[in-house]
Design a protein around this motif. Structure first.
Motif: not given
Length: 531
Positions: A274, A283, A292, A295, A311
């Protein structure tokens, strides 16, 4: 043989030039989506999501079925090129091919030359997909830049790779420690994200250069007496730059300590990916997008949940892993729990539809089973069935703190209160500094509350709020816990804080069936509100 050229106007022709293009835009959309997919194949839910994202699962399924009938009718003698079953839709590569014939180099590039130039379908999901596809081709101006391969995706970075390098003093205990550690860590990592994991010999066999971007994990074990000393190091696979290291004594007989060290390694790997994703040039890989997104889920606010859903959809588009569907189900539940609505999400598909599809695609995934257990319990399903799913999830991956926290809640429901508390504290020990710590602290609060250990419960809830001040769940519990402990000024302050987030809040809302305090209703803490 049918062929479809990517550039210019949509047209499917056979070797004689006869046009077999369907008239309907959605039918043409099905062809375009399949043509740009690996093996010319996609599952039904993915296609529905791209073409009928504004409809519920049943209506979307019916619309897809009708569109497939239209396609078969249009294909006539080539009907067999379309293959379907209950799960997937496929164009047979033996009867269908894609070409990439661009305009002659002397011609100007314009919209008429873009990918599927006249394909304009009014669905937000499809619009996003085709816009990304066209952008990926727009910068390439000569025919030789496109290779006519069997299947292509929108260009994406390589999958993050992990190279294990293990050494020991050749003692049986040292070898056993390394083997068990690698098995647990590899299983956990592969269930969480779309990694490539290579055996320890690969890095050396390639002359020290990794074939893809990733990390090298060094594990060295030396046993002295009853204790095995293990040294970990995480490095850039190509440059050797050191990112993280740790040396610990491990007593193989202490299962809890062993699992915790394995979990620490997994969290370090995930954190390193990350934090170093730009340096590793990964990425926009599916794994990093999904990581991501997870999170973001644990930030709990509407914008983060909405971005997380986007995402996860992009990650699934690049690598259709059913775990990503399950996490989309989980975040919808979190939206209901935190905001009492998930209507602010762009996709109206329900949690149950997503998790059922994920379970159908891969019923042996720890992440999917854990989320399935959580939704089964909260949806009013079988408590024992939820417990069995949670236990199975933890047995498959004992390093996943969220799954163990979910197990704690299912145990609590069945009055296995000591087991619930033990599971909650185990989950917390595996969480470290992860973004999900506030959620696990809250599960610890619930398990302590069920045992009547209100001071400890308050401590967990206050830590959760310190980590995530807008997290409503621990704040709700604190209202009841402070009242139970006679901490009236603290209770009144918690009520004021909750009213800033929910202007209509009063403590009596806890007694309403539609208020999201399912577990509080199952333990005697709810009696505090009624008194």
């Amino acid at each position: 043989m049918l062929s479809l050229n990517v550039f210019g106007r949509f047209q499917i022709v056979d070797q004689f030039g006869t046009d077999y293009s369907p008239k309907g835009l959605k039918a043409r959309g099905v062809f375009a989506l399949l043509a740009m997919s690996q093996g010319y194949s996609r599952n039904r839910v993915w296609l529905q999501d791209k073409l009928w994202s504004d409809r519920d699962s049943k209506k979307g399924s019916d619309s897809l079925r009708q569109t497939l009938v239209e396609i078969r009718r249009t294909l006539g003698p080539y009907e067999a090129a379309l293959k379907t079953d209950r799960e997937k839709i496929t164009l047979d590569p033996a009867q269908f091919t894609v070409t990439y014939n661009r305009p002659a180099s002397g011609e100007d590039w314009n919209d008429e030359h873009s990918a599927f130039a006249d394909l304009d379908i009014a669905d937000g999901e499809f619009e996003d997909w085709i816009r990304n596809l066209r952008m990926s081709f727009a910068a390439e101006t000569t025919p030789q830049n496109i290779q006519p391969v069997r299947a292509v995706h929108t260009p994406t970075p390589p999958k993050p790779a992990i190279f294990f390098q293990c050494q020991s003093d050749n003692q049986p205990v040292s070898e056993l420690v390394i083997t068990r550690l690698m098995t647990l860590a590899t299983t956990s990592l592969l269930d969480r994200d779309d990694f490539q994991i290579f055996p320890q010999t690969t890095l050396f066999e390639t002359g020290g250069r990794a074939p893809v971007s990733g990390l090298s994990i060094s594990v060295r074990a030396v046993t002295m007496g009853l204790v095995t000393h293990v040294a970990f190091a995480i490095n850039h696979a190509e440059t050797g730059q050191l990112y993280w290291s740790r040396t610990v004594p491990i007593l193989l007989a202490s299962e809890e300590a062993f699992v915790q060290e394995c979990g620490t390694l997994v969290q370090a790997v995930l954190s390193t990916f990350r934090e170093r994703k730009d340096q590793l040039s990964i990425s926009n890989s599916a794994a990093m997008l999904a990581g991501h997104a997870r999170d973001l889920i644990f930030r709990f606010d509407r914008t983060s949940l909405k971005d997380a859903d986007t995402h996860l959809r992009y990650a699934y588009d690049r690598e259709p892993r059913p775990q990503y569907l399950a996490w989309r189900a989980f975040l919808r539940n979190m939206a209901q729990f935190q905001h009492r609505t998930s209507a602010f999400l762009e996709d109206s598909i329900s949690s149950s539809e997503l998790v059922q599809e994920a379970l159908r695609q891969e019923g042996g995934s720890a992440s999917i089973l854990g989320i399935g257990a959580h939704l089964e319990y909260l949806g009013g399903g079988s408590s024992r069935g939820s417990l069995r799913m949670a236990e199975r999830a933890v047995s498959l991956d004992p390093l996943n703190a969220v799954n163990i926290a979910i197990l704690s809640n299912t145990e609590l429901v069945l009055d296995k209160l000591e087991d619930s508390r033990r599971s909650a504290t185990t989950a917390l020990s595996l969480t470290g500094g992860g973004e999900h710590r506030a959620l696990v602290e809250f599960f610890c609060c619930m398990s302590a509350s069920a045992l009547g250990d209100y001071p400890t419960a308050i401590g967990h809830a206050e830590v959760a709020l310190m980590l995530r001040p807008a997290f409503r769940a621990p704040l709700r519990y604190l209202v009841a816990l402070y009242k139970q402990m006679g901490m009236i000024p603290e209770m009144e302050n918690a009520i004021l804080q909750l009213r800033q987030l929910e202007p209509d809040f009063t403590p009596q809302r806890f007694l309403d069936d539609d208020y999201p305090v399912t577990t509080m209703r199952r333990i005697r803490l709810i009696e505090t509100i009624a008194s």
